[in-house]
Design a protein around this motif. Structure first.
Motif, PDB file in Angstrom:
ATOM      1  N   THR A  27       0.722   4.765  -2.413  1.00  0.00           N
ATOM      2  CA  THR A  27       0.686   6.135  -1.897  1.00  0.00           C
ATOM      3  C   THR A  27       1.791   6.979  -2.515  1.00  0.00           C
ATOM      4  O   THR A  27       1.568   8.134  -2.911  1.00  0.00           O
ATOM      5  CB  THR A  27       0.841   6.119  -0.363  1.00  0.00           C
ATOM      6  OG1 THR A  27      -0.237   5.370   0.217  1.00  0.00           O
ATOM      7  CG2 THR A  27       0.829   7.534   0.198  1.00  0.00           C
ATOM      8  N   LEU A  28       2.987   6.413  -2.644  1.00  0.00           N
ATOM      9  CA  LEU A  28       4.102   7.135  -3.246  1.00  0.00           C
ATOM     10  C   LEU A  28       3.838   7.427  -4.721  1.00  0.00           C
ATOM     11  O   LEU A  28       4.179   8.509  -5.217  1.00  0.00           O
ATOM     12  CB  LEU A  28       5.397   6.336  -3.092  1.00  0.00           C
ATOM     13  CG  LEU A  28       5.965   6.210  -1.682  1.00  0.00           C
ATOM     14  CD1 LEU A  28       7.220   5.349  -1.686  1.00  0.00           C
ATOM     15  CD2 LEU A  28       6.268   7.591  -1.093  1.00  0.00           C
ATOM     16  N   ALA A  59       0.817  -1.214   0.000  1.00  0.00           N
ATOM     17  CA  ALA A  59       0.000   0.000   0.000  1.00  0.00           C
ATOM     18  C   ALA A  59       0.852   1.265   0.000  1.00  0.00           C
ATOM     19  O   ALA A  59       0.494   2.276  -0.629  1.00  0.00           O
ATOM     20  CB  ALA A  59      -0.937  -0.013   1.205  1.00  0.00           C
ATOM     21  N   HIS A  60       1.981   1.241   0.689  1.00  0.00           N
ATOM     22  CA  HIS A  60       2.856   2.410   0.739  1.00  0.00           C
ATOM     23  C   HIS A  60       3.351   2.783  -0.662  1.00  0.00           C
ATOM     24  O   HIS A  60       3.466   3.973  -0.995  1.00  0.00           O
ATOM     25  CB  HIS A  60       4.040   2.121   1.658  1.00  0.00           C
ATOM     26  CG  HIS A  60       5.027   3.237   1.758  1.00  0.00           C
ATOM     27  ND1 HIS A  60       4.721   4.455   2.326  1.00  0.00           N
ATOM     28  CD2 HIS A  60       6.325   3.326   1.345  1.00  0.00           C
ATOM     29  CE1 HIS A  60       5.787   5.246   2.273  1.00  0.00           C
ATOM     30  NE2 HIS A  60       6.766   4.585   1.678  1.00  0.00           N
ATOM     31  N   ASP A  61       3.623   1.783  -1.494  1.00  0.00           N
ATOM     32  CA  ASP A  61       4.074   2.056  -2.864  1.00  0.00           C
ATOM     33  C   ASP A  61       2.999   2.792  -3.655  1.00  0.00           C
ATOM     34  O   ASP A  61       3.298   3.684  -4.456  1.00  0.00           O
ATOM     35  CB  ASP A  61       4.412   0.747  -3.583  1.00  0.00           C
ATOM     36  CG  ASP A  61       5.516  -0.031  -2.893  1.00  0.00           C
ATOM     37  OD1 ASP A  61       6.397   0.598  -2.282  1.00  0.00           O
ATOM     38  OD2 ASP A  61       5.485  -1.271  -2.972  1.00  0.00           O
TER      39      ASP A  61
END
Length: 225
Positions: free
Chosen positions: A212-213, A208-210
């Motif tokens: 967001t980035l 999920a962080h990817d």
């Protein structure tokens, strides 16, 4: 040169936690797979085949541009690329294989891969240097050695191949083999693999962080004059 591209989009995306195939997860309102297809076409590819989970084939067909072929994937990435190869039209002399999970890959990277193939390279991959210190550890987690960074590269997609070389390499590969990427398949067949410059924007969306980035990168890009 007539170039076709296979987009690997059959992954479940379980690590992303979205509850649907990763390639269908939206980025700025569009599925990741649509971003990947667009960059291939913008970079000079003439034909695109998207390999998808059989159960979600209708969902992919509903969002992809007209003219993009959709085929069912296999139990592994290697099996899915085999299925994509079988669906490519007879006119193609070069094949690119791209991850749907790399939505922001610039068209310039695609163009560099195509240029290398046009110049006669049988296989080419985009790469970036390794910038972090890299070490070897033992089973107890203790550092045993440092790996020289100078010769190391991070491998990205799209990876490009002379069609005949890629088809022959897959034909020679054991049916049960599942290699990490297509460059490994042709290297096993003895085909030399060249490199071109990759791009940090080719980053893969895995968690999920990817995502967001990636959304942040789009926002920054839109606000930059």
């Amino acid at each position: 040169m007539h170039a076709a591209a296979i987009v690997a989009a059959a992954g479940s995306g379980s690590r992303l936690g979205a509850g649907l195939p990763k390639a269908l997860v939206p980025l700025a309102g569009r599925p990741l797979v649509c971003w990947a297809v667009d960059t291939l076409l913008d970079g000079g590819v003439s034909e695109v085949v998207v390999v998808v989970p059989a159960a979600q084939r209708a969902e992919f067909e509903a969002v992809l541009p007209r003219g993009v072929a959709v085929v069912d994937g296999g139990a592994s990435r290697t099996a899915s690329v085999r299925a994509g190869l079988a669906a490519i039209g007879p006119a193609a002399t070069a094949v690119l294989v791209h991850d749907a999970a790399r939505p922001l890959t610039p068209a310039a990277v695609v163009a560099r891969v195509l240029a290398a193939l046009e110049a006669g390279t049988p296989a080419v991959i985009p790469v970036l240097p390794v910038v972090d210190t890299t070490v070897l550890v033992d089973d107890d987690g203790l550092v045993t050695d440092a790996v020289p960074r100078a010769p190391l590269r991070r491998v990205q997609t799209p990876q490009g191949f002379d069609r005949a070389s890629l088809v022959a390499a897959y034909a020679a590969l054991d049916p049960g083999a599942d290699l990490t990427d297509d460059a490994a398949v042709v290297r096993r067949a003895g085909v030399p693999v060249s490199t071109v410059d990759g791009d940090e924007r080719c980053a893969k969306v895995t968690v999920a962080h990817d995502l967001t980035l990636a959304a942040l990168a789009l926002t920054v890009g839109e606000s930059t004059p």
